[in-house]
Design a protein around this motif. Structure first.
Motif: not given
Length: 235
Positions: A184-195
């Motif tokens: 569905s449309p309207n993506v709303d998310a909290e994102l964390s990136l790690g390496g």
């Protein structure tokens, strides 16, 4: 009657252009040693800041009114010395994602060409650039319709998840996609990136070893230049 032998006096060698050159060269290697010690020390400090072995950034909120947010063409591997390859640099990659509007989300990494085919004709936003501090995404909108199938139904993902994605970076041309799990449309998310960034450990160890070697070389130049010598024995 016994006499106490006198100690052999020491005399300073006369200063010369050669000794000056030795000190200058030694000082240069000493300066390089200090720089390498500083780099190694920073690397040791940085490794203490890792979260469960990962260097992390975020969390940051990402939103789009379209059906997907695409980060295209993550070129891992490439050309050049192997030590500079992105897979060696990234190591293990972790993406944590959390929905902020209650709709389950999906994050996936797949071959750039196949991801492009999947999103062809689908309304989505493509990341053109981003700033870290403060976090800001610059995107390019692509008009289209809804996807023909949910993202999780695709078989080309090399790594995917609805909460956490773990991936061992390997050579290739990859794209990262964030969507709602139901397409569905309207993506709303909290994102964390790690390496895990194994290159940091390599640079740290290499810098400290190099610092010690430079210090020894510096000493090899400077000590003979400033050392005193005993005067010749008189008979």
């Amino acid at each position: 009657m016994t006499t106490t032998p006198s100690l052999t006096p020491t005399v300073q060698r006369s200063w010369s252009g050669r000794r000056t050159l030795l000190v200058v060269v030694g000082a240069f290697f000493g300066m390089v040693s200090l720089i390498l010690f500083a780099i190694g020390g920073f690397g040791l400090w940085a490794q203490q800041q890792r979260d469960n072995g990962y260097f992390t950034a975020g969390p940051e909120r990402v939103t789009t009114s379209s059906y997907a947010l695409l980060a295209p063409s993550l070129d891992v591997g490439g050309t050049g010395p192997d030590a500079l390859y992105a897979d060696d640099f990234l190591g293990e990659v972790r993406i944590d994602i959390e929905s902020k509007n209650g709709t389950p989300v999906f994050v996936g990494i797949g071959p750039a060409a196949e991801v492009a085919t999947y999103l062809n004709g689908v309304s989505h936003d493509e990341v053109a650039d981003f700033d870290v501090d403060p976090f800001k995404l610059s995107t390019t909108a692509h008009a289209g319709d809804k996807p023909l199938a949910a993202p999780a139904d695709q078989s080309f993902w090399v790594a995917s998840g609805s909460r956490t994605l773990d991936w061992k970076a390997v050579g290739g041309d990859w794209s990262v996609v964030i969507m709602n799990a139901d397409g569905s449309p309207n993506v709303d998310a909290e994102l964390s990136l790690g390496g895990t960034l194994p290159v940091v450990e390599g640079i740290t160890i290499g810098s400290l070893i190099g610092a010690v070697l430079m210090l020894l070389i510096a000493a090899a130049f400077i000590v003979p230049a400033i050392a005193t010598r005993p005067s010749p024995s008189t008979r």
